[in-house]
Every structure is written in structure tokens, then in C-alpha cells.
Enzyme design. Structure first.
Site, PDB file in Angstrom:
ATOM      1  N   ASN A 109       0.834  -1.201   0.000  1.00 59.46           N
ATOM      2  CA  ASN A 109       0.000   0.000   0.000  1.00 59.46           C
ATOM      3  C   ASN A 109       0.869   1.251   0.000  1.00 59.46           C
ATOM      4  O   ASN A 109       1.974   1.265   0.546  1.00 59.46           O
ATOM      5  CB  ASN A 109      -0.960  -0.005   1.199  1.00 59.46           C
ATOM      6  N   PHE A 113      -1.943   8.123   4.396  1.00 61.93           N
ATOM      7  CA  PHE A 113      -2.755   8.690   5.489  1.00 61.93           C
ATOM      8  C   PHE A 113      -4.030   9.356   4.961  1.00 61.93           C
ATOM      9  O   PHE A 113      -4.390  10.460   5.371  1.00 61.93           O
ATOM     10  CB  PHE A 113      -1.950   9.695   6.305  1.00 61.93           C
ATOM     11  N   SER A 171       5.238   5.146   8.875  1.00 65.26           N
ATOM     12  CA  SER A 171       4.680   4.865   7.556  1.00 65.26           C
ATOM     13  C   SER A 171       5.683   5.299   6.486  1.00 65.26           C
ATOM     14  O   SER A 171       6.233   6.395   6.558  1.00 65.26           O
ATOM     15  CB  SER A 171       3.368   5.629   7.348  1.00 65.26           C
ATOM     16  N   ASN A 173       4.879   6.029   3.500  1.00 68.90           N
ATOM     17  CA  ASN A 173       4.117   6.669   2.426  1.00 68.90           C
ATOM     18  C   ASN A 173       3.885   8.162   2.610  1.00 68.90           C
ATOM     19  O   ASN A 173       3.209   8.786   1.798  1.00 68.90           O
ATOM     20  CB  ASN A 173       2.774   5.944   2.255  1.00 68.90           C
ATOM     21  N   THR A 174       4.432   8.733   3.686  1.00 67.23           N
ATOM     22  CA  THR A 174       4.456  10.185   3.868  1.00 67.23           C
ATOM     23  C   THR A 174       5.926  10.596   3.833  1.00 67.23           C
ATOM     24  O   THR A 174       6.691  10.227   4.724  1.00 67.23           O
ATOM     25  CB  THR A 174       3.811  10.594   5.205  1.00 67.23           C
ATOM     26  N   LYS A 211       5.003   3.507  17.225  1.00 64.24           N
ATOM     27  CA  LYS A 211       5.000   2.498  16.162  1.00 64.24           C
ATOM     28  C   LYS A 211       6.224   2.687  15.291  1.00 64.24           C
ATOM     29  O   LYS A 211       6.446   3.770  14.735  1.00 64.24           O
ATOM     30  CB  LYS A 211       3.734   2.584  15.312  1.00 64.24           C
ATOM     31  N   ASN A 240       5.587  -1.558  11.582  1.00 68.12           N
ATOM     32  CA  ASN A 240       4.847  -1.071  10.429  1.00 68.12           C
ATOM     33  C   ASN A 240       5.225  -1.914   9.199  1.00 68.12           C
ATOM     34  O   ASN A 240       5.908  -2.926   9.318  1.00 68.12           O
ATOM     35  CB  ASN A 240       5.165   0.415  10.205  1.00 68.12           C
TER      36      ASN A 240
END
Length: 348
Positions: A109, A113, A171, A173-174, A211, A240
Site C-alpha cells: 500500500n 494517510f 509509515s 508513504n508520507t 510504532k 509497520n
């Protein structure tokens, strides 16, 4: 009813993954989710002092906007973590951004967010009754001038509404978010969060977890552990998604984003064991990544986790999976002579 849920799961697998997820959420909101049975007492546990009816939890990402935590608790999860939520609503990255790797029992993925924002999230959590353990996973907006300030905002707004908080700095993805795991940035983040926590009313106090990514360099586990302990956090969620790519077979294996599911199991469990060794009983650890069976959950617990979370396996097995995992885990605990899941923590 379980057969019906199995049929629904297979039907959803034929759709675009994100569309399928949206339909699953809609079905749960309409009351179409499964109902789990009574929990075996051997599965009881605790999350930094928060009592759990069972130690198998739902990882964040499934219920991003705190819409279906009640149906997922009814399905049999011992606790549900909602989010990640950011102060302002944001669309996330362009679609497609969610990919099933069916041959690998994995998911990639790059959601970014996407969520409805803090106010909508808080209103939904405020409507819940006291039953059930529901955590809030908080993050920062992509374009925030002060990302650490976003975490403080989330903590303050949700104070008294969540059973625990998870600070998501891992994450992939940021852009730049994982830089908050470095020592200086982490010191500032946890320093400001602990200051905000200590200024809030004692009545709403709930444990805070960090996390982390599984893609850590040598020495980072120890540094993160000592920083978390120093600032009075309760524990660490390990882990994560990973940006690494083990050998995969599925056609979507080269998509950008975080990899979760079965290929993450070994890596995340190894990092979990490293955190357990570094923490030496000072922190509560939650094992996340690749859990799809009772054997997987048991491996996490024996590596040092007081509880486990799963999400990606539901993409392939549906919400009824949690009942099978609990049944298998209970059998394994009893076969090895453990009176509770708690007694097996770290029992390699």
C-alpha cells in the site's frame, strides 16, 4: 452465517482492493459482520495495564476513520486500533495505491494517510460506550509546517476518548516521516508529547505507544528503546510495513509502498525480539506484521509481545479469521502448559 461471510470475502477479492475495502466497511456499518463466540480464558491479557479479553487485535489501517470498531470487536478481536488520523482531512496518494499480492499472501500500500480528519474521528469515538478496548493511531499531515505539533494536536483532541494512543512515525508513504525515528527528532517528538500528556487531566490518561518500522539500522533498536523509556511511554508497536522486498512472485511485487502480510512475518518478529532484549521488561511490546494463524500469533508472543495485531490476512481470509486464530492460539498455549497468554510472553 460463517459460510455467507466466506462467500462475501471471495466476492470482494474479485474487486479493486480499495473498492473492496470500502464495501467491507459499508457492510460492517450495516450490521453484516460476523459475531465471535465467548473467549477462552487462556487468551486474556493486558496492554500496559489495559485489560484485554483476548490478545488478538485489529491493526490500524482497516478502520481509518473510527467507523466500525464496534462490529470488529463483536467479530472477536480483543482490541481495535483506529487510524491513522491526521489533524486535517486529506485525500492521500493517487489511486491505484493498494495492491493484493495473492501468490505471496501479501499487500503493498501507498495510501498516504487518507482519512476524514481529527474532528470526525473524535466525534465517532465520543459516541462509543465503555465496553471494548479501542486505540487511536495518530499521525501528521503531509503538508504540515510542524509535524510534531500535529501529533500533539491529535493527542490533546482525543484525550479521554481512546483506550491507548499509538504515535505513528513509521509509515513509508508520507515523505520524510520516518526521519522522526532518528535520535534527535525522536527526542523532540517524545519530549513535546510527554509534556502535553503531563499537562492534561489525569482522568483521561491512557498509555502511549510508538510504532516503528522494521527497516532499522544497527543500534537504532537500542536508541529508540532508551528514548521511549526515558519519556515514559508504555511501549512499542513492532512493526509497520517494510520498504524492503524479499523474493516475491506476484505481478505487483515492484509497486512502490509498504509491504505487509506473510513476507513481513520473519522480519518483524526478528525486530520484535531485538526490542524485547533491549527493553528487558521495561516496555509493553505489540507484535504486528504477517500474523495469519495461531502459530504466527504464538511466535510473536514467545518473541516478547504481550499482544498481537493483524490486518493484511483479513484481505484473503475475511473477518472470521480471528476466531480460527484464537482457537489455534489457545490450543497451543494449553499444550505447552501456559495458564495464560501473559505467561508465555518471551518464553522462547
Amino acid at each position: 452465517m460463517s459460510g455467507l461471510h466466506g462467500l462475501a470475502t471471495r466476492a470482494l477479492r474479485g474487486l479493486d482492493p480499495e473498492d473492496a475495502h470500502g464495501l467491507a466497511i459499508a457492510g460492517l456499518k450495516a450490521g453484516l459482520g460476523p459475531v465471535g463466540g465467548r473467549d477462552d480464558p487462556v487468551l486474556r491479557g493486558a496492554l500496559a495495564g489495559v485489560a484485554l479479553p483476548n490478545v488478538v487485535g485489529l491493526a490500524p489501517g482497516f478502520d481509518k476513520d473510527a467507523e466500525v470498531y464496534a462490529p470488529m470487536l463483536r467479530a472477536g478481536f480483543g482490541f481495535v486500533e483506529c487510524g491513522t488520523v491526521t489533524p486535517l482531512a486529506q485525500r492521500g496518494n493517487p489511486r491505484p495505491r493498494l495492491f493484493r499480492l495473492t501468490q505471496d499472501r501479501a499487500v503493498i500500500n501507498r495510501m498516504g494517510f487518507n482519512n476524514h480528519g481529527l474532528e470526525a474521528f473524535a466525534r465517532r469515538l465520543a459516541r462509543r460506550d465503555a465496553a471494548g478496548v479501542v486505540g487511536a493511531n495518530i499521525g501528521a499531515n503531509k503538508d504540515a509546517d510542524d509535524r510534531i505539533g500535529d501529533y500533539v494536536t491529535g493527542l490533546k483532541r482525543l484525550w479521554g476518548l481512546a483506550s491507548y494512543f499509538t504515535i505513528n512515525i513509521s509509515s513509508p508513504n508520507t515523505p520524510g516521516l520516518r526521519a522522526l525515528q532518528t535520535k534527535a527528532a525522536l527526542e523532540e517528538l517524545l519530549g513535546r508529547l510527554s509534556e502535553a500528556r503531563d499537562a492534561m487531566p489525569a482522568e483521561g490518561r491512557a498509555p502511549m505507544f510508538l510504532k516503528v518500522a522494521p527497516d532499522l539500522q544497527a543500534g537504532e533498536v537500542e536508541t529508540i528503546t532508551e528514548t521511549v523509556v526515558a519519556h515514559g511511554l508504555a511501549g512499542v508497536m513492532v512493526s509497520n510495513t517494510t520498504v524492503s522486498r524479499p523474493e516475491l512472485r506476484s505481478a505487483q511485487r515492484d509497486e512502490a509502498g509498504g509491504l505487509s502480510g506473510a513476507p513481513l512475518m520473519a522480519l518483524s518478529t526478528r525486530v520484535l525480539a531485538e526490542f524485547a532484549a533491549a527493553a528487558a521488561g521495561r516496555l509493553a511490546l505489540v507484535g504486528v506484521g504477517g500474523v495469519a494463524s495461531g502459530a504466527d500469533a504464538y511466535a510473536k508472543i514467545r518473541a516478547g509481545a504481550c499482544a498481537v495485531q493483524l490486518y493484511s490476512a483479513l484481505v484473503f481470509e475475511g473477518p472470521g479469521l480471528v476466531t480460527r486464530i484464537k482457537r489455534d492460539l489457545a490450543a497451543r498455549l494449553r499444550a505447552d502448559g501456559f495458564a495464560s497468554a501473559q505467561a508465555a510472553v518471551g518464553a522462547k
